[in-house]
Design an enzyme around this catalytic site. Structure first.
Site, PDB file in Angstrom:
ATOM      1  N   GLU A  41       0.841  -1.196   0.000  1.00  0.00           N
ATOM      2  CA  GLU A  41       0.000   0.000   0.000  1.00  0.00           C
ATOM      3  C   GLU A  41       0.881   1.253   0.000  1.00  0.00           C
ATOM      4  O   GLU A  41       1.893   1.325   0.708  1.00  0.00           O
ATOM      5  CB  GLU A  41      -0.877  -0.034   1.253  1.00  0.00           C
ATOM      6  CG  GLU A  41      -1.726   1.187   1.485  1.00  0.00           C
ATOM      7  CD  GLU A  41      -2.477   1.124   2.811  1.00  0.00           C
ATOM      8  OE1 GLU A  41      -3.407   1.919   2.993  1.00  0.00           O
ATOM      9  OE2 GLU A  41      -2.118   0.272   3.668  1.00  0.00           O
ATOM     10  N   LYS A 109      -9.217   2.488  -2.034  1.00  0.00           N
ATOM     11  CA  LYS A 109      -9.482   1.925  -0.710  1.00  0.00           C
ATOM     12  C   LYS A 109     -10.838   2.383  -0.193  1.00  0.00           C
ATOM     13  O   LYS A 109     -11.145   3.579  -0.171  1.00  0.00           O
ATOM     14  CB  LYS A 109      -8.369   2.344   0.250  1.00  0.00           C
ATOM     15  CG  LYS A 109      -8.399   1.641   1.605  1.00  0.00           C
ATOM     16  CD  LYS A 109      -7.152   1.990   2.408  1.00  0.00           C
ATOM     17  CE  LYS A 109      -7.091   1.281   3.742  1.00  0.00           C
ATOM     18  NZ  LYS A 109      -5.845   1.583   4.476  1.00  0.00           N
ATOM     19  N   CYS A 147      -5.328  -3.153   2.569  1.00  0.00           N
ATOM     20  CA  CYS A 147      -5.167  -3.162   4.019  1.00  0.00           C
ATOM     21  C   CYS A 147      -6.500  -3.279   4.760  1.00  0.00           C
ATOM     22  O   CYS A 147      -7.072  -4.358   4.838  1.00  0.00           O
ATOM     23  CB  CYS A 147      -4.371  -1.931   4.462  1.00  0.00           C
ATOM     24  SG  CYS A 147      -3.512  -2.139   6.052  1.00  0.00           S
TER      25      CYS A 147
END
Length: 285
Positions: A41, A109, A147
């Site tokens: 990330e 995300k 994540c």
């Protein structure tokens, strides 16, 4: 398929330096005959972008990103970066997937942590869509969960219903501030093993290393197979910057789903069509 886990550090705010690091790692992966290279990330910017005065965002089709993909040849590359959205000042925590010098898919995300030392919602707009996409020229199908997205079981579920055989999980996971109560490595192993076993696919977890501000990133990148077994991993620790190239057989996904049909292809087809219908009508996943 040969997958290179690019467990790298990142220099906060140093786009040029991080891009050069990515080019070097991709060159090494090409020499190792990798089919897919996965970076952590925000690998091109560093994590705490609020500490940097300049704008670090990139368009997904930035020539510098396409150049890295060109260097990879036929291998796919997943890169993490702050994305400059097309509407005003919007910025996203994104991961772009590239093949043959072209952008294939961008995942923004969805779940931005804003608690304790994490301030992502202050700097990023959350993504609104999650879709699987073709890899290796469309021969296989993958989905990206950045994540904290992977801590939301519904996102992994929808990815599988959309046909994913691979979950690519780039992360910036730091060591816990309360290790007596919460061990980051143990939690992540539980998550990736659970998804591999339940959804009967490969999970590719790539975490960064290094120290940034008050955060120490521990690495521990690994791959879990459709039986929930760890089939390859990198080292741990702030200094454990390394790449690991792992061979997997994606036919194992079909084999596993046929032997114990927790995930049935017929049901997936129906749900994929329903997902397409909802998106055509302007809905979000």
């Amino acid at each position: 398929m040969r997958i290179t886990l690019a467990q790298t550090d990142a220099s906060l705010g140093d786009l040029d330096g991080n891009l050069k690091r990515a080019e070097r790692v991709v060159s090494e992966a090409v020499d190792a005959e990798a089919d897919l290279v996965v970076f952590p990330e925000l690998s091109l910017s560093g994590y705490q972008i609020g500490e940097v005065p300049q704008d670090l965002s990139l368009a997904p089709d930035d020539p510098r990103l396409l150049k890295i993909s060109e260097r990879a040849g036929h291998a796919g590359v997943l890169l993490g970066f702050p994305e400059a959205g097309g509407h005003g000042l919007h910025t996203y925590n994104s991961a772009g997937y590239y093949e043959d010098g072209h952008l294939v898919h961008t995942h923004r995300k969805l779940y931005l942590p804003t608690y304790s030392t994490f301030e992502e919602r202050k700097h990023f707009l959350p993504g609104q869509h999650s879709r699987a996409y073709g890899v290796r020229g469309g021969r296989h199908r993958a989905a990206t969960l950045i994540c904290n997205d992977a801590w939301q079981p519904q996102v992994a579920f929808l990815s599988v219903q959309d046909g994913a055989h691979l979950l690519l999980v780039p992360a910036n996971s730091a060591q816990s501030m309360s290790p007596e109560r919460y061990d980051s490595k143990e939690y992540w192993r539980n998550i990736t093993t659970f998804y591999g076993r339940l959804y009967q696919l490969f999970v590719v977890f790539v975490n960064r290393v290094g120290v940034e501000g008050g955060l120490t990133f521990w690495g521990g990148s690994h791959v879990v197979d459709p039986w929930g077994e760890v089939v390859g991993e990198c080292g741990e620790g702030a200094e454990a910057e390394e790449t690991c190239t792992i061979d997997i057989d994606l036919a194992d996904v079909r084999r596993r789903r046929r032997d114990i049909p927790l995930v049935r292809e017929a049901r997936l087809g129906l749900l994929r069509r329903e997902i397409d219908r909802l998106l055509d009508e302007g809905g979000d996943l």
